[in-house]
Design an enzyme around this catalytic site. Structure first.
Site, PDB file in Angstrom:
ATOM      1  CG  HIS A 180     -50.811   0.082 -18.549  1.00  0.00           C
ATOM      2  ND1 HIS A 180     -52.081   1.040 -18.606  1.00  0.00           N
ATOM      3  CD2 HIS A 180     -51.325  -0.684 -18.192  1.00  0.00           C
ATOM      4  CE1 HIS A 180     -53.043   0.195 -18.408  1.00  0.00           C
ATOM      5  NE2 HIS A 180     -52.630  -0.963 -17.918  1.00  0.00           N
ATOM      6  CD  GLU A 197     -60.269  -4.107 -16.021  1.00  0.00           C
ATOM      7  OE1 GLU A 197     -58.953  -3.559 -15.742  1.00  0.00           O
ATOM      8  OE2 GLU A 197     -60.236  -4.469 -17.239  1.00  0.00           O
ATOM      9  CG  ASP A 246     -58.451   0.255 -15.639  1.00  0.00           C
ATOM     10  OD1 ASP A 246     -57.897   1.286 -15.851  1.00  0.00           O
ATOM     11  OD2 ASP A 246     -57.761  -0.667 -16.070  1.00  0.00           O
ATOM     12  CB  CYS A 252     -54.485  -9.346 -11.715  1.00  0.00           C
ATOM     13  SG  CYS A 252     -55.821  -8.686 -12.771  1.00  0.00           S
TER      14      CYS A 252
HETATM   15  C1  PEP Z   1     -56.147  -3.375 -13.417  1.00  0.00           C
HETATM   16  O1  PEP Z   1     -56.825  -2.412 -13.929  1.00  0.00           O
HETATM   17  O2  PEP Z   1     -55.975  -3.552 -12.165  1.00  0.00           O
HETATM   18  C2  PEP Z   1     -55.364  -4.463 -14.362  1.00  0.00           C
HETATM   19  C3  PEP Z   1     -54.797  -5.377 -13.733  1.00  0.00           C
HETATM   20  O3  PEP Z   1     -55.144  -4.179 -15.657  1.00  0.00           O
HETATM   21  P1  PEP Z   1     -54.200  -2.845 -16.438  1.00  0.00           P
HETATM   22  O4  PEP Z   1     -53.341  -2.558 -15.189  1.00  0.00           O
HETATM   23  O5  PEP Z   1     -53.524  -3.493 -17.233  1.00  0.00           O
HETATM   24  O6  PEP Z   1     -55.270  -2.128 -16.843  1.00  0.00           O
HETATM   25 MG    MG Z   2     -57.263  -2.680 -15.963  1.00  0.00          MG
END
Ligand code: PEP
Ligand code: MG
Length: 589
Positions: free
Chosen positions: A212, A455, A479, A526
């Site tokens: 993140h 995910e 994920d 996403c």
């Molecule tokens: C993902 O896991 O691809 C996602 C978009 O959520 P995050 O990156 O916030 O875990």
């Molecule tokens: Mg995620």
């Protein structure tokens, strides 16, 4: 002498500038810039913290004195003397003062910055006794930091004026260098504080490409390299460095010819951006007439203008957890959340905003202090919807705030990390309860489209309940890759195994898109795959028509969309997914 450090590229481009080292987030201090008029307040906080520790030590010394020499070891007395001496040392006090008054660092950051400078001096000492005093210095800094915890800064990090560029020294102003942040690690909350300060690049020792911290760094649209392992040890405050974000390279102390070469590269990148900017108002439609939705991922409502400026047709992922981070236990209440969601929704002027319910845990602790390193497997622990369902009051508060914001525009509500059908039913029940509570209070709310993030492999392999209960799916590939391949997305030591093109990952992605489409449900990606131009044609070929990514990636992806013909791409993409080595097959076209 020039040398280079290799890491993982997380954000492209080149920057040349001066290193600003920040302390490790393991020492867990806030880093932010203060206003010039706050400088004295920060210096006073430092002085108060230091005096508190001095008083503590003096009190300890006198109680030791009363015990008499037999009961207290000589070493303890000597240690306290050394601590007192270090605390009163002018080099420490003056250095810290300088970081505050010249660079506008907050008090805690200034203290840890000076600790780093002095630690290096200690490291270089010949005398082993003196070298060991570094540990004493670290101890007293820890104590001062602790003493300062009781004297909170009146300067709120992340206030509206954090866009101010940190002042540079005259020398820097003259040589025109940008400021580049170098740290062992930065928590996502730290990154949020830095988001609108004017750093022009980031380097960290730890982190994977989709950690993140890397994601927030990428959203800043500035060159960044993570996972260098040792940059914070090798680079010194104010060193000249170059970040080559494309190559994942950091060059320290570059020679004039190297600098000239990278200055040329910077100019090329600018020209490339200008070229892409011409696509801003071009609709994202493939050559065969397929309309493609290119949306933005945001962390805070203030990111909306950047999303619109890049031509986003909606927010495909608002990571709401960033509103909750770094709050030292004071979580935003319903009104504060409602105001933030409403701000995002209204700033999008009728375009959809997908608000994801809180995804806290793993590499996104609420506070740095809550970072649970001792926990065996945080990524498999109480994270995202698991956390929300374990905190029902917090969860319904958030749901109410989102529903109320939906009265002001198009809101999609997205739920992260679902795997079990029972979680789906619990979530729906909470949503019902939230609506009922708003009815009781007579508060207005709007309709929401309900989405589930796919995910976890278990969800991708068992889509039936998701397709039955949700309006749309959103593939969280960051994920999905982590959990399918059992590769920690934050761990640079296994980053080479983190492979979006692994056949197992591709099958899950392809199947989710196909099943959602066959049921007439919306489906988006996403995760970071959506913003990777090397994968745009593959995803289009698999039937994806909705991508959500960092705003900075939208125009580059749009260019790929405009070049694509999905009729040609579909059979080729099916071949890539079926191939033993998709990373080779994707090159054959
Ligand atoms: C993902 O896991 O691809 C996602 C978009 O959520 P995050 O990156 O916030 O875990
Ligand atoms: Mg995620």
């Amino acid at each position: 002498m020039a040398f280079s450090i290799h890491g993982l590229s997380v954000s492209r481009g080149v920057v040349i500038g001066r290193a600003v080292l920040v302390g490790s987030s393991r020492r867990d201090v806030a880093h932010y810039f203060v206003e010039p008029e706050q400088v004295q307040v920060e210096i006073d906080r430092l002085r108060t913290g230091r005096n508190t520790v001095i008083d503590e030590i003096i009190r300890l010394q006198s109680s030791i004195q009363q015990m008499g020499p037999k009961d207290t070891p000589q070493e303890l007395r000597a240690l306290l003397d050394v601590h007192l001496m270090l605390l009163k040392d002018e080099v420490l006090a003056q250095g810290v003062k300088q970081w505050v008054s010249e660079r506008f660092y907050n008090a805690e950051w200034a203290l840890t910055a000076q600790l780093e400078v002095l630690s290096r001096n200690f490291d270089e000492m010949e005398d082993p006794y003196l070298r060991e005093r570094k540990a004493d210095l670290e101890q007293i800094v820890e104590r001062v930091l602790r003493a300062m915890q009781g004297v909170a800064s009146p300067v709120l990090p992340g206030g509206p004026d954090r866009r101010r560029k940190p002042r540079q020294s005259d020398a820097e102003a003259a040589d025109g260098g940008d400021l580049i942040l170098v740290a062992h690690d930065l928590s996502p909350a730290d990154m949020l504080h830095f988001k609108q300060s004017a750093f022009s690049g980031f380097v960290t020792d730890v982190g994977g490409k989709t950690s993140h911290t890397a994601i927030v760094a990428r959203s800043l649209d500035i060159p960044a390299v993570v996972g260098t392992r040792s940059a914070s040890q090798l680079v010194r405050q104010d060193d000249w460095i170059i970040i080559d974000g494309d190559a994942g390279l950091v060059i320290v102390d570059p020679s004039p010819p190297i600098r000239a070469e990278y200055t040329r590269k910077q100019a090329q990148n600018l020209a490339e951006r200008a070229r892409l900017a011409r696509l801003l108002h071009t609709p994202a439609v493939t050559r065969d007439g397929e309309v493609v939705e290119l949306m933005a991922n945001i962390e805070v409502p203030e990111d909306v203008p950047a999303a619109l400026a890049c031509g986003a047709v909606g927010v495909g992922l608002f990571r709401s957890e960033f509103l909750f981070m770094g709050r030292h236990g004071h979580l935003p209440d319903e009104e504060e959340q409602f105001a933030a969601y409403r701000r995002a929704v209204e700033s999008m002027h009728g375009l959809p905003v997908t608000i994801r319910t809180i995804d806290i845990g793993a590499d996104k602790p609420l506070d740095g202090s809550q970072r649970d390193d001792a926990h065996l497997n945080p990524a498999l622990g109480l994270r995202a919807i698991r956390w929300s369902l374990a905190e029902p009051a917090m969860f319904t508060t958030q749901l109410r705030a989102i529903l109320r914001a939906a009265a002001f525009g198009q809101v999609h509500l997205l739920v992260p990390m679902l795997a079990h059908e029972s979680q789906i039913h619990q979530t729906l029940a909470h949503l019902q309860r939230a609506r009922a509570s708003l009815d009781r209070r007579g508060l207005a709310y709007g309709p929401v489209q309900l989405g589930a993030m796919i995910e976890i492999p278990a969800a991708a392999l068992n889509l039936r309940p998701f397709l039955a209960h949700f309006d749309f799916l959103s593939l969280g590939t960051n994920d999905l890759i982590q959990y399918t391949l059992a590769v920690d997305r934050t761990d640079e030591s296994v980053a080479h195994l983190y492979e979006p093109l692994h056949p197992a990952v591709l099958r899950l992605v392809a199947d989710t898109i196909a099943q959602a489409r066959s049921k007439g449900k919306g489906v988006a990606v996403c995760g970071e795959m959506a913003g990777d131009v090397a994968l745009t044609h593959l995803l289009l070929g698999l039937g994806l028509r909705s991508f959500s990514m960092h705003p900075s990636r939208i125009l580059a992806v749009k260019e790929e969309v405009l070049r694509a013909d999905t009729r040609e791409l579909a059979p080729w993409a099916a071949g890539v997914v079926a191939a033993d080595q998709p990373e080779q097959a994707i090159l054959l076209r």
